[in-house]
Design a protein around this motif. Structure first.
Motif, PDB file in Angstrom:
ATOM      1  N   ASN A 117       0.815  -1.218   0.000  1.00 58.67           N
ATOM      2  CA  ASN A 117       0.000   0.000   0.000  1.00 58.67           C
ATOM      3  C   ASN A 117       0.847   1.265   0.000  1.00 58.67           C
ATOM      4  O   ASN A 117       0.350   2.340   0.351  1.00 58.67           O
ATOM      5  N   VAL A 118       2.104   1.150  -0.384  1.00 60.28           N
ATOM      6  CA  VAL A 118       3.000   2.303  -0.412  1.00 60.28           C
ATOM      7  C   VAL A 118       3.011   2.910  -1.807  1.00 60.28           C
ATOM      8  O   VAL A 118       3.090   2.183  -2.809  1.00 60.28           O
ATOM      9  N   THR A 119       2.916   4.211  -1.882  1.00 58.35           N
ATOM     10  CA  THR A 119       2.989   4.920  -3.150  1.00 58.35           C
ATOM     11  C   THR A 119       4.196   5.851  -3.146  1.00 58.35           C
ATOM     12  O   THR A 119       4.721   6.207  -2.090  1.00 58.35           O
ATOM     13  N   MET A 120       4.626   6.237  -4.332  1.00 54.60           N
ATOM     14  CA  MET A 120       5.813   7.074  -4.481  1.00 54.60           C
ATOM     15  C   MET A 120       5.433   8.425  -5.072  1.00 54.60           C
ATOM     16  O   MET A 120       4.633   8.514  -6.008  1.00 54.60           O
ATOM     17  N   GLN A 121       6.007   9.470  -4.505  1.00 54.07           N
ATOM     18  CA  GLN A 121       5.875  10.819  -5.027  1.00 54.07           C
ATOM     19  C   GLN A 121       7.266  11.437  -5.120  1.00 54.07           C
ATOM     20  O   GLN A 121       8.238  10.882  -4.611  1.00 54.07           O
ATOM     21  N   GLU A 122       7.356  12.568  -5.756  1.00 54.38           N
ATOM     22  CA  GLU A 122       8.652  13.200  -5.926  1.00 54.38           C
ATOM     23  C   GLU A 122       8.512  14.703  -5.780  1.00 54.38           C
ATOM     24  O   GLU A 122       7.545  15.310  -6.260  1.00 54.38           O
ATOM     25  N   GLY A 123       9.484  15.302  -5.102  1.00 56.64           N
ATOM     26  CA  GLY A 123       9.527  16.739  -4.935  1.00 56.64           C
ATOM     27  C   GLY A 123      10.918  17.269  -5.212  1.00 56.64           C
ATOM     28  O   GLY A 123      11.822  16.521  -5.598  1.00 56.64           O
ATOM     29  N   HIS A 124      11.129  18.560  -5.008  1.00 56.38           N
ATOM     30  CA  HIS A 124      12.420  19.207  -5.230  1.00 56.38           C
ATOM     31  C   HIS A 124      12.725  20.101  -4.026  1.00 56.38           C
ATOM     32  O   HIS A 124      11.835  20.804  -3.526  1.00 56.38           O
ATOM     33  N   ASP A 125      13.995  20.068  -3.580  1.00 56.32           N
ATOM     34  CA  ASP A 125      14.381  20.863  -2.432  1.00 56.32           C
ATOM     35  C   ASP A 125      14.814  22.258  -2.879  1.00 56.32           C
ATOM     36  O   ASP A 125      14.623  22.656  -4.045  1.00 56.32           O
ATOM     37  N   ALA A 126      15.416  23.014  -1.971  1.00 60.30           N
ATOM     38  CA  ALA A 126      15.796  24.392  -2.273  1.00 60.30           C
ATOM     39  C   ALA A 126      16.866  24.489  -3.344  1.00 60.30           C
ATOM     40  O   ALA A 126      16.992  25.526  -4.005  1.00 60.30           O
ATOM     41  N   TYR A 127      17.651  23.426  -3.533  1.00 58.03           N
ATOM     42  CA  TYR A 127      18.683  23.402  -4.566  1.00 58.03           C
ATOM     43  C   TYR A 127      18.211  22.697  -5.835  1.00 58.03           C
ATOM     44  O   TYR A 127      19.028  22.315  -6.669  1.00 58.03           O
ATOM     45  N   ASP A 128      16.898  22.510  -5.953  1.00 61.62           N
ATOM     46  CA  ASP A 128      16.272  21.897  -7.119  1.00 61.62           C
ATOM     47  C   ASP A 128      16.750  20.454  -7.330  1.00 61.62           C
ATOM     48  O   ASP A 128      16.823  19.971  -8.456  1.00 61.62           O
TER      49      ASP A 128
END
Length: 497
Positions: A117-128
């Motif tokens: 039941n785990v899903t994956m997402q993606e983001g970007h930090d302050a240094y992209d």
């Protein structure tokens, strides 16, 4: 001139949390003892036979609480483990099949078990920089994974090692002040080098007009060097709990985690972590894919070297088929066995106590050592150390002979822990898990001998995770699976037992 003797720092003073209650009974058993005696005394006023009818069943219920294993489990907990295994085996949940030819909807190769039941997402930090976030649905948990390349202790002055250890202890202490942090895991993975990285770096740089002798030497180096080398990777998985009642969407969570990443990475660099960076969603999927199917490790490296990315998605990171047995976990091209920590090194140890355990083991396909940390907030830490201090003083004042000498040692250790906590040190519960993957089940016996030698050199006591190999295998992956968050019995009730 006067020469000063070199003083090498030592470490230790790990203390297992004391169970509340009378002796081995625990809190629930203690209430059962006193409650049963009170009931028996009241019933004895009416009939002696009725009092015996109360005491005999009470004794049969309390005796299993007195018999405990080396790691503190009683007979009820062992029985619950066996019943759970028989239920999973009867339901067929000890096997897993995925892919287009399976009965699972979608035809994808999703990870099994605790990762279903785990899903994956993606983001970007302050240094992209892209970072993957694993969302554990139903539990409100979010996990980020950091990767680092530790400098190692070879040819390093002892003073520098001491500074690194102190910085690492400070980084762990900071985790107790991280808002909503549920736990952390440090995974050190070793495996024989497949040779693809060296080949991809050297062979494309050989010029066509190079001398035949030089070409032959470089080709021989590429061919023979990987047989004697190994690759090592270090991952840090941090799991945060975000209550669903707050109504925050995923974008807010990603923004919150992106703000914390630079500070966490800076602390790792100061603790000797070398180059540290967050892992993208694709890299996390690759790690899980290779763990379930070690034979594709070379292919993954080749594709990444040639195209810069593999394009692997989380829904295709799982195995095609798995089979869990009592003492092993078979998955695609590998068979794994996991061991759990039962006793930390006793006495004082040096900073290199785990070096042999973390290095590559001969005769194994892959090996992962997972250090699990559960930070404790400052208020709870003060209460725990004071409780241990009072308990140690009581045991020292009531014992005699050798028991009194051991109790006095406990008092000194408890006083030192209380003084360090009062001066600002953090209190962290920790454990260790070790997973060894081989090519076939016939090699597990040799792997067990290797693990026994390694734990003896590290002064550890480990036991196989029998009847829960699949779950233990998942806990050693950098995916944020914390064992205490996935138990049917609440943690408070387990401590009372």
């Amino acid at each position: 001139m006067s020469a000063e003797a070199a003083v090498h720092p030592t470490y230790g003073n790990w203390r297992r949390p004391r169970r509340p209650g009378l002796g081995p009974f625990g809190l629930i058993g203690t209430f059962g003892v006193f409650g049963g005696l009170v009931v028996a005394l009241l019933v004895s006023l009416i009939s002696l036979r009725a009092a015996l009818g109360v005491l005999v069943p009470l004794i049969f219920l309390l005796v299993p609480l007195m018999i405990r294993t080396q790691d503190g489990r009683n007979l009820y907990q062992l029985l619950a483990l066996r019943i759970g295994w028989l239920r999973r085996k009867a339901k067929g949940s000890h096997t897993y099949v995925s892919g287009p030819l399976s009965a699972r909807p979608g035809g994808r190769f999703r990870p099994p078990g605790l990762l279903a039941n785990v899903t994956m997402q993606e983001g970007h930090d302050a240094y992209d920089r892209a970072f993957g976030v694993l969302h554990h649905k139903g539990r409100g948990l979010y996990t980020i994974v950091l990767a680092c390349e530790p400098d190692g202790g070879s040819l390093v002055d002892p003073d520098q090692v001491d500074v690194w250890v102190a910085a690492w202890g400070e980084w762990l202490a900071r985790l107790s002040h991280e808002p909503q942090l549920r736990g952390a895991a440090v995974i050190v993975e070793t495996a024989p080098d497949p040779g693809t990285r060296l080949a991809n770096e050297v062979l494309p740089r050989i010029r066509d007009d190079a001398p035949a002798a030089a070409r032959a030497v470089m080709e021989e180096v590429v061919e023979r060097y990987p047989s004697t080398s190994s690759e090592m990777h270090t991952y840090i998985a941090l799991t945060y709990g975000v209550p669903a009642a707050r109504g925050r969407d995923h974008n807010d969570v990603l923004t919150d985690l992106a703000i914390r990443i630079p500070g966490l990475l800076a602390g790792l660099v100061g603790a000797g972590g070398g180059a540290a960076m967050p892992l993208s969603a694709e890299r996390i999927a690759e790690i899980v894919r290779v763990a379930y199917d070690p034979a594709v490790a070379g292919d993954v490296l080749n594709v990444r070297a040639q195209h810069g990315a593999t394009g692997l998605d989380w829904d295709d990171a799982g195995p095609a088929a798995t089979v869990e047995t009592v003492s092993a976990y078979q998955h695609d091209s590998g068979v794994s066995r996991t061991w759990l920590l039962t006793l930390a090194p006793r006495g004082t140890v040096r900073s290199s106590v785990l070096r042999g355990l973390l290095e590559a083991a001969p005769g194994t396909r892959r090996k992962r050592v997972a250090l699990l940390y559960r930070p404790i907030d400052p208020a709870t830490s003060a209460r725990i150390v004071e409780s241990d201090r009072r308990a140690a003083q009581f045991m020292a004042s009531s014992g005699r002979g050798m028991v009194q000498a051991r109790a006095a040692s406990e008092v000194r250790a408890a006083e030192q822990t209380a003084a360090e906590e009062a001066s600002g040190a953090g209190l962290v519960e920790f454990s260790l898990m070790l997973t060894v993957t081989v090519d076939s089940a016939s090699q597990l016996a040799d792997a067990a001998v290797t693990v026994r030698n390694l734990q003896a050199a590290s002064r550890l006591s480990l036991r196989p995770a029998d009847r829960m190999q699949a779950a233990a295998f998942t806990c050693t992956l950098p995916v944020g699976v914390l064992p205490w968050e996935h138990t049917l019995i609440p943690q408070e009730l387990q401590e009372a037992l």
